[in-house]
Design an enzyme around this catalytic site. Structure first.
Site, PDB file in Angstrom:
ATOM      1  N   LYS A  78      20.158 -39.571 116.404  1.00 32.10           N
ATOM      2  CA  LYS A  78      20.677 -38.576 117.336  1.00 32.10           C
ATOM      3  C   LYS A  78      21.452 -39.301 118.432  1.00 32.10           C
ATOM      4  CE  LYS A  78      18.232 -36.296 120.574  1.00 32.10           C
ATOM      5  NZ  LYS A  78      18.999 -36.275 121.819  1.00 32.10           N
ATOM      6  N   ASP A 121      24.071 -34.583 119.992  1.00 36.98           N
ATOM      7  CA  ASP A 121      23.348 -33.721 120.936  1.00 36.98           C
ATOM      8  C   ASP A 121      24.115 -33.622 122.252  1.00 36.98           C
ATOM      9  OD1 ASP A 121      21.363 -32.191 122.042  1.00 36.98           O
ATOM     10  OD2 ASP A 121      19.982 -33.855 122.374  1.00 36.98           O
ATOM     11  N   LYS A 150      24.828 -30.545 123.690  1.00 36.38           N
ATOM     12  CA  LYS A 150      24.359 -29.329 124.393  1.00 36.38           C
ATOM     13  C   LYS A 150      25.499 -28.587 125.096  1.00 36.38           C
ATOM     14  CE  LYS A 150      19.619 -30.897 125.112  1.00 36.38           C
ATOM     15  NZ  LYS A 150      19.652 -32.260 124.616  1.00 36.38           N
ATOM     16  N   ASP A 161      29.913 -23.506 128.056  1.00 41.08           N
ATOM     17  CA  ASP A 161      31.120 -23.281 128.872  1.00 41.08           C
ATOM     18  C   ASP A 161      31.627 -21.892 128.503  1.00 41.08           C
ATOM     19  OD1 ASP A 161      33.565 -23.653 130.395  1.00 41.08           O
ATOM     20  OD2 ASP A 161      33.314 -25.810 130.112  1.00 41.08           O
ATOM     21  N   ASN A 205      36.098 -19.731 125.047  1.00 46.64           N
ATOM     22  CA  ASN A 205      37.332 -20.356 124.571  1.00 46.64           C
ATOM     23  C   ASN A 205      37.273 -21.883 124.668  1.00 46.64           C
ATOM     24  OD1 ASN A 205      40.016 -20.069 123.533  1.00 46.64           O
ATOM     25  ND2 ASN A 205      40.752 -20.713 125.561  1.00 46.64           N
ATOM     26  N   THR A 215      12.355 -29.162 125.996  1.00 43.97           N
ATOM     27  CA  THR A 215      10.921 -29.383 125.798  1.00 43.97           C
ATOM     28  C   THR A 215      10.267 -30.001 127.040  1.00 43.97           C
ATOM     29  OG1 THR A 215      11.685 -31.278 124.524  1.00 43.97           O
ATOM     30  CG2 THR A 215      10.706 -29.501 123.288  1.00 43.97           C
ATOM     31  N   GLN A 248       8.069 -35.249 128.785  1.00 42.77           N
ATOM     32  CA  GLN A 248       7.962 -34.098 127.895  1.00 42.77           C
ATOM     33  C   GLN A 248       6.688 -33.323 128.206  1.00 42.77           C
ATOM     34  OE1 GLN A 248      10.376 -33.229 126.116  1.00 42.77           O
ATOM     35  NE2 GLN A 248      11.242 -34.818 124.814  1.00 42.77           N
ATOM     36  N   GLY A 308      12.352 -39.998 119.995  1.00 48.81           N
ATOM     37  CA  GLY A 308      13.004 -41.048 120.769  1.00 48.81           C
ATOM     38  C   GLY A 308      12.053 -42.193 121.026  1.00 48.81           C
ATOM     39  N   ARG A 309      11.442 -42.133 122.216  1.00 46.94           N
ATOM     40  CA  ARG A 309      10.671 -43.281 122.693  1.00 46.94           C
ATOM     41  C   ARG A 309       9.505 -43.688 121.805  1.00 46.94           C
ATOM     42  NH1 ARG A 309      10.919 -40.490 128.492  1.00 46.94           N
ATOM     43  NH2 ARG A 309      11.039 -38.736 127.058  1.00 46.94           N
TER      44      ARG A 309
HETATM   45  O1  C5P Z   1      11.985 -39.973 123.820  1.00 41.65           O
HETATM   46  P1  C5P Z   1      11.799 -38.555 123.354  1.00 41.65           P
HETATM   47  O2  C5P Z   1      11.165 -38.454 121.979  1.00 41.65           O
HETATM   48  O3  C5P Z   1      11.124 -37.691 124.397  1.00 41.65           O
HETATM   49  O4  C5P Z   1      13.294 -38.008 123.179  1.00 41.65           O
HETATM   50  C1  C5P Z   1      13.564 -36.686 122.834  1.00 41.65           C
HETATM   51  C2  C5P Z   1      15.028 -36.489 122.680  1.00 41.65           C
HETATM   52  O5  C5P Z   1      15.235 -35.117 122.308  1.00 41.65           O
HETATM   53  C3  C5P Z   1      15.855 -36.728 123.939  1.00 41.65           C
HETATM   54  O6  C5P Z   1      17.070 -37.336 123.508  1.00 41.65           O
HETATM   55  C4  C5P Z   1      16.138 -35.349 124.489  1.00 41.65           C
HETATM   56  O7  C5P Z   1      17.393 -35.260 125.106  1.00 41.65           O
HETATM   57  C5  C5P Z   1      16.125 -34.481 123.218  1.00 41.65           C
HETATM   58  N1  C5P Z   1      15.793 -33.064 123.390  1.00 41.65           N
HETATM   59  C6  C5P Z   1      14.594 -32.598 123.939  1.00 41.65           C
HETATM   60  N2  C5P Z   1      14.367 -31.251 124.072  1.00 41.65           N
HETATM   61  C7  C5P Z   1      15.277 -30.359 123.645  1.00 41.65           C
HETATM   62  C8  C5P Z   1      16.484 -30.821 123.072  1.00 41.65           C
HETATM   63  C9  C5P Z   1      16.693 -32.183 122.944  1.00 41.65           C
HETATM   64  O8  C5P Z   1      13.751 -33.405 124.287  1.00 41.65           O
HETATM   65  N3  C5P Z   1      15.019 -29.052 123.723  1.00 41.65           N
END
Ligand code: C5P
Length: 236
Positions: free
Chosen positions: A29, A56, A58, A61, A64, A118, A188, A208-209
């Site tokens: 991602k 990603d 997001k 706007d 158009n 989230t 989160q 991610g992490r």
């Molecule tokens: O490190 P972690 O697993 O928390 O990363 C989650 C990733 O998912 C981040 O890049 C964050 O921007 C993305 N994300 C999220 N919640 C959403 C949409 C995307 O955490 N609703």
């Protein structure tokens, strides 16, 4: 599949993470931080390394502007592009039209509507949007908007995925906020394990992490994937 969030500031760091992943695990991602730095050139480099990409950005706007922006992004032929459901039905519809105009009737790129971050729990939701809706009700409302616009994918937390599936059975459901039991949840709020995500209605995970922060990232990827598949096995 599991898309690894390349939440790093430089293209070199992103490439270093990708190189550690086995070729079959190269689902990544690219978020705003990295895309604003590396742009389409980086997307191309990652594709040359065999990566399947979730972009990603997001988008939100006026309809158009989102239509024109989506026309640009659709040329990249990534797997997913995110759009904010709270931008409204017309905006999402225009984005879908843009993808179809560039890629035809069976596009390779799927739009994903982000329903609620989230990181946002009940109090924050109430204060930010001045709403009495619970996170689940909010996500349900945003899902209905996405469905109405013909946007085929939904991003939500694992805890709302059952409700989303009931409202929109054919949707592709992608869930971030995934942690192994032993990992920290960081910022989160509505986290779940990969097993739980599998048992519920997730089609794909974003991690991610809990992968990028590990010493052996490929091993972490495979541990997550195995747990997700195990959960899915219970479901079927
Ligand atoms: O490190 P972690 O697993 O928390 O990363 C989650 C990733 O998912 C981040 O890049 C964050 O921007 C993305 N994300 C999220 N919640 C959403 C949409 C995307 O955490 N609703």
């Amino acid at each position: 599949m599991i898309y690894v969030a390349l939440d790093v500031p430089t293209t070199d760091e992103a490439i270093a993470i990708v190189d550690e992943l086995a070729p079959e695990n190269r689902f990544v991602k690219v978020g705003m931080e990295l895309y604003y730095r590396g742009g389409n050139e980086l997307v191309q480099v990652l594709q040359e390394k065999g990566c399947r990409i979730f972009l990603d950005v997001k988008m939100t706007d006026i309809p158009n502007t989102v239509y024109k922006a989506t026309k640009q992004l659709a040329q990249l032929h990534v797997d997913f592009i995110t759009i904010c459901a709270n931008g409204g039905v017309e905006m999402m519809k225009r984005a879908r039209e843009a993808v179809e105009e560039v890629q035809g009737e069976n596009p390779t790129t799927k739009l994903l509507a982000v329903t609620l971050l989230t990181s946002m729990e009940e109090n924050m939701l109430r204060e930010t949007f001045q709403t009495e809706l619970s996170p689940e009700e909010w996500v349900a409302h945003q899902t209905r908007l996405a469905k109405q616009a013909g946007v085929g994918g939904i991003v939500c937390s694992v805890w709302e995925s059952d409700r989303v599936r009931a409202l929109y059975p054919e949707a592709t459901i992608v869930t971030p906020g995934i942690r192994l039991q032993a990992d920290a949840s960081h910022d989160q709020k509505r986290v779940a394990t990969p097993e739980e995500a599998g048992r519920r209605e997730s089609d794909h995970l974003v991690v991610g992490r809990s992968i990028t922060g590990k010493l052996n990232r490929n091993e972490a990827y495979e541990t997550m994937l195995e747990a997700f598949e195990q959960g899915r096995g219970v479901r079927s």
